[in-house]
Design an enzyme around this catalytic site. Structure first.
Site, mmCIF file in Angstrom:
data_model
loop_
_atom_site.group_PDB
_atom_site.id
_atom_site.type_symbol
_atom_site.label_atom_id
_atom_site.label_comp_id
_atom_site.label_asym_id
_atom_site.label_seq_id
_atom_site.Cartn_x
_atom_site.Cartn_y
_atom_site.Cartn_z
ATOM 1 C CD GLU A 149 -2.896 1.238 2.298
ATOM 2 O OE1 GLU A 149 -2.500 0.821 3.397
ATOM 3 O OE2 GLU A 149 -3.985 1.804 2.141
ATOM 4 N N GLY A 283 3.330 2.290 10.677
ATOM 5 C CA GLY A 283 3.206 1.655 11.991
ATOM 6 C C GLY A 283 2.869 0.186 11.822
ATOM 7 C CG MET A 285 0.195 -3.136 5.003
ATOM 8 S SD MET A 285 -0.813 -1.700 4.518
ATOM 9 C CE MET A 285 -2.089 -2.516 3.546
ATOM 10 C CD GLU A 320 -2.892 -1.883 10.921
ATOM 11 O OE1 GLU A 320 -3.315 -2.135 9.777
ATOM 12 O OE2 GLU A 320 -2.519 -0.735 11.268
ATOM 13 C CG HIS A 323 -7.583 -1.339 8.090
ATOM 14 N ND1 HIS A 323 -8.340 -0.390 7.444
ATOM 15 C CD2 HIS A 323 -6.526 -0.669 8.621
ATOM 16 C CE1 HIS A 323 -7.755 0.798 7.585
ATOM 17 N NE2 HIS A 323 -6.663 0.650 8.299
ATOM 18 C CD GLU A 342 -5.849 3.869 6.960
ATOM 19 O OE1 GLU A 342 -5.940 3.594 8.175
ATOM 20 O OE2 GLU A 342 -5.320 3.094 6.137
HETATM 21 ZN ZN LIG Z 1 -5.108 1.945 8.836
#
Ligand SMILES: [Zn+2]
Length: 878
Positions: A149, A283, A285, A320, A323, A342
């Site tokens: 990403e 930080g 992914m 994470e 997500h 985000e």
């Molecule tokens: Zn994120």
């Protein structure tokens, strides 16, 4: 899907216009990707077979590649070979390889593109890259890992690298038998390959975007839990203590279970792996089923880490994992929708933290943390709307910022408060169900929320996501009629709003708090309005600060609110938010800074940590703006800080007991550091005593919660010996968190020789590129350091630029670290002159934001330098 009519809500931004995307003549269905990384030569061999739907009559196939050496290409349609020697052309600008051939493949047919290629395991933390750690004998060891990403999958293998071009993936990794191979899915089979190697093939993935792919090859240790219905594992390189992943492992299992219930949606992959990567630019992914982390954000030792470290790890893990549904299962259709990913993951991590750790009171911290960072960045002219048009790959990295994360999450917090959390969650469930394995735009979320609530969410929210900035609501009173008048205008930190920048009228939820409770219905739809209140004696706007705006009161009203706070009429969020508003408004000329200093002074008996967190942050921002002012005034401000915090710090003490709560620990730590650093004798002496013992080998002499503060005090009052002791801790500590605290501190030393050493460290082999900001950060705490940082950038620009290519967001961070602490227009001109002759691609936005921030401080000083001096004199600090 059809786009919303751009004019329907008055927003005039067509974010889809000008997107640079691949031709739509073919659509990828399935990739079979084989990769064989060599951890000695740092090269890899690859082969990709892509099954395609031919949408239009086709004589060429364009796909994304960068820095790949394509060895061969073949195109088939069904069993028919179309070409094995196509013409290949490359467009550097769009990072596209086009494969052209003579025969036309008709629309409606299938095609297969097969390519073999060679790539490099680069050292830039992007695409398929190498990451190093120390072996037992001190030698450098490597793993191969990925970060795709936003647009680096094309750096790993030829692909259709756009989030909307979802496909299925079957990955095969070829490696030494002793190495661990991981990918998004679980292992389907393992076979012998050439040269005694193994070929590990993973099961076919569901439909997914290229930016979520991941593969890792290396020597890794592992721990596992069966607390979730599917396997959850944590991996780390052998130099780390894998047991330090236990907290994250158990939290992940609980969180996955919680999210499945909350979203009413089963996690669709067969396992969840989380891996600590020694070199990592972000930080963490959220790669589907294979989440990668910076070491400090996954592994920590509860015995030697601070309370804030634990909270950071918890937040990152939960972010994470959120997500995995929001972003991975349902994905934005293009990068202008990044905020949806985000903003939601940020909001959800706090929601989840609040579930598992209610005693952390994270929603209180939200007001001083996320809301403030959103409002701070968005008060600059060079900010951008939440939904921002992005056309090109190199523009995308710049929007991974406080607007997408913090303002995005604030918008969601606002709408969740407006609809009620349960209704909001019901909307989220409908959204995930309807769009599973698909792509969406922002209005798809609004539609689902409207569906769940019966309210027109899009009408209210569109204005917030499509426009830059936010309003300041000015409050005046009419005592005779018991009425309050509110008026909104665009808020800019530089206080120079032009009429054309002040046209957007936001739907402002006024959240009127009075003695009778909170009126949530009251809204300001137009420019201004008046409303009656029962009693003018006590009221406050923006109860709990879930609205995204600042409130400007008259000095008299602000004083009354200060008194109301003491009487217990305001919540913690109200008190912290009110201080933040007053501080920001003074910095931009809406109020006098003296008024804010008086307000802060009145909070000396405040009992809550979060409020103190904001109080000290506001003093820090005044001191930062005054950093180039006369020493006498600076000392007086320091004395004011000391007066305010010392008493409370003495009261709380700095001993830590088993029974201390999470917040209490942070409270003691904050005030101890603030008091000792502002010269309070008692705390300073305690800090220096701890450091002396530590220097003499007693590593337990400094409690983890105090470590950063004690180092800072030692450097402020000491010299080379203290510096060396802290540097030694960086070099020898076992836990990443301990090493980081040391590295973060050394910049505090202000002796010229030590500043030189700190800056040399930043570019040395001793500091990984991912950590370059740590030694630099400390230098911003003093005038000498700020000046040295800028000189360092000028002298070393070519090296820095090469080390941190503009495609990585880190270059922008370094530019901003080294420029934004200045405070005068003259300094802007100097910086501008330097960058005028150089390309600012990839960090032009950071630079513009630095200039705005400096300009705002310049204006603040011009307006209020005398006002502050007079206040300091009147209060006997000067
Ligand atoms: Zn994120």
């Amino acid at each position: 899907m059809c786009r919303r009519d751009a004019d329907a809500t008055g927003a005039n931004l067509d974010i889809a216009k000008g997107r640079e995307v691949l031709p739509k003549n073919v659509k990828p269905l399935h990739y079979h990707l084989t990769l064989e990384p060599n951890l000695e030569t740092f090269e890899y061999e690859g082969k990709v077979v892509i099954d395609l739907d031919v949408v239009e009559d086709t004589t060429s196939i364009s796909l994304n590649t960068i820095d790949l050496d394509i060895k061969s290409s073949e195109v088939h349609s069904g069993s028919k070979l179309i070409t094995s020697s196509p013409k290949l052309s490359y467009d550097e600008n769009t990072q596209t390889t086009t494969v052209s051939f003579d025969d036309t493949i008709p629309a409606g047919h299938k095609a297969t593109l097969t390519q073999t290629f060679k790539g490099t395991l680069n050292a830039n933390m992007a695409g398929f890259y190498r990451s190093s750690y120390k072996g037992e004998d001190g030698s450098d060891k490597y793993i191969a890992t990925t970060q795709m990403e936003p647009t680096d999958a094309r750096r790993a293998f030829p692909c259709f690298d756009e989030p909307a071009l979802k496909a299925e993936f079957t990955i095969t990794l070829i490696a030494d038998k002793k190495l661990t191979c991981l990918s998004n899915m679980d292992v389907a089979n393992e076979k012998d390959a050439h040269n005694g190697k193994k070929a590990v093939t993973f099961n076919k993935s569901p439909l997914m975007s290229t930016y979520l792919l991941a593969f890792i090859v290396g020597e890794l240790n592992m721990i596992e839990t069966d607390a979730f219905r599917l396997p959850v594992r944590v991996f780390a390189t052998p130099d780390k203590d894998i047991e330090h992943g236990r907290f994250s492992l158990e939290l992940a299992a609980k969180t996955l279970d919680f999210y499945e219930t909350k979203f009413n949606s089963k996690f669709p992959l067969p396992k969840m792996d989380m891996v600590a990567i020694p070199d990592f630019s972000a930080g963490a992914m959220e790669n589907w089923g294979l989440v990668t982390y910076r070491v400090v954000d996954l592994l920590f030792d509860e015995k030697t880490s601070s309370a804030s470290t634990k909270q950071r790890v918890a937040e990152v893990v939960q972010h994470e994992l959120a997500h995995q549904w929001f972003g991975n299962l349902v994905t934005m259709d293009f990068w202008d929708g990044l905020w949806l990913n985000e903003g939601f993951a940020t909001w959800m991590s706090w929601y989840s933290c609040n579930e598992f750790y209610p005693e952390w009171k994270v929603w209180q911290g939200y007001v001083t943390d996320n809301l403030q960072s959103a409002l701070a960045l968005d008060s600059l002219r060079s900010s951008h709307p939440i939904e921002v048009p992005v056309k090109r790959a190199d523009e995308i990295n710049q929007i991974f910022d406080a607007i997408s994360y913090s303002k995005g999450s604030c918008v969601l917090r606002m709408v969740s408060k407006y609809l009620g959390e349960e209704t909001f969650m019901e909307g989220v469930r409908r959204y995930l169900k309807k769009h599973a394995f698909g792509n969406t735009q922002t209005n798809d979320l609004w539609a689902a929320l409207s569906d769940a609530s019966g309210k027109d969410v899009e009408k209210i929210m569109d204005i917030w996501t499509k426009n830059v900035g936010f309003p300041v609501v000015s409050v005046t009173e009419d005592a005779k009629n018991n009425s309050v008048h509110v008026k909104q205008n665009r808020f800019l930190r530089t206080a120079d709003v032009k009429p054309e920048e002040d046209k957007v009228l936001y739907p402002v939820f006024l959240g009127l708090r009075s003695a009778d409770g909170v009126d949530e219905e009251l809204t300001l739809d137009g420019r201004e309005r008046s409303f009656k209140v029962k009693d003018l004696d006590f009221y406050k706007i923006n109860a709990d600060h879930s609205g995204i705006y600042r409130t400007s009161y008259s000095p008299e009203r602000l004083q009354k609110l200060g008194e109301a706070a003491k009487k217990g009429l305001l919540t913690v969020e109200d008190r912290a938010g009110m201080i933040a508003d007053a501080g920001a408004l003074a910095a931009s000329g809406y109020q006098k800074t003296s008024g804010v200093l008086s307000l802060l002074q009145g909070f000396d008996t405040e009992p809550e940590f979060v409020v103190w967190d904001e109080l000290t942050a506001r003093i820090a921002s005044v001191r930062a703006a005054w950093v180039f002012q006369d020493d006498k005034v600076k000392d007086a401000l320091k004395a004011f800080q000391r007066d305010l915090v010392a008493k409370k710090s003495h009261e709380l003490g700095w001993d830590f007991k088993e029974s201390d709560g999470h917040i209490e620990q942070q409270f003691k730590s904050l005030l101890f550091s603030s008091a000792a650093l502002s010269g309070d004798e008692k705390t300073k002496a305690a800090a220096l005593e701890m450091f002396e013992k530590f220097k003499n080998g007693d590593r337990s002499a400094i409690h983890p919660n105090l470590r950063g503060g004690v180092y800072a005090v030692a450097l402020q009052n000491g010299g080379e010996a203290e510096y060396d002791a802290i540097l030694d801790e960086y070099r020898t500590a076992k836990v990443a968190d301990e090493r980081n605290t040391a590295l973060r501190s050394i910049g505090r030393a202000r002796q010229p020789e030590l500043i030189k050493r700190t800056l040399a460290m930043a570019l040395s082999k001793e500091v990984k590129d991912q950590d370059i900001y740590l030694p630099l950060g400390g230098l911003r705490s003093h005038k000498e350091g700020i000046l040295a940082l800028w000189d360092w950038v000028k002298v070393n620009w070519d090296t820095i630029y090469k080390k941190l290519p503009p495609g990585l967001s880190m270059l922008g961070s370094v530019v901003s670290l080294c420029t934004s602490s200045f405070t005068s227009e003259k300094q802007i001109q100097e910086i501008d002159a330097f960058f005028k002759e150089r390309s600012t691609k990839g960090f032009d936005q950071s630079l513009a934001q630095s200039f705005d921030a400096i300009r705002a401080k310049d204006g603040w000083l011009k307006r209020d330098a005398e006002d502050v001096e007079a206040w300091l004199k009147a209060n006997k600090y000067l």
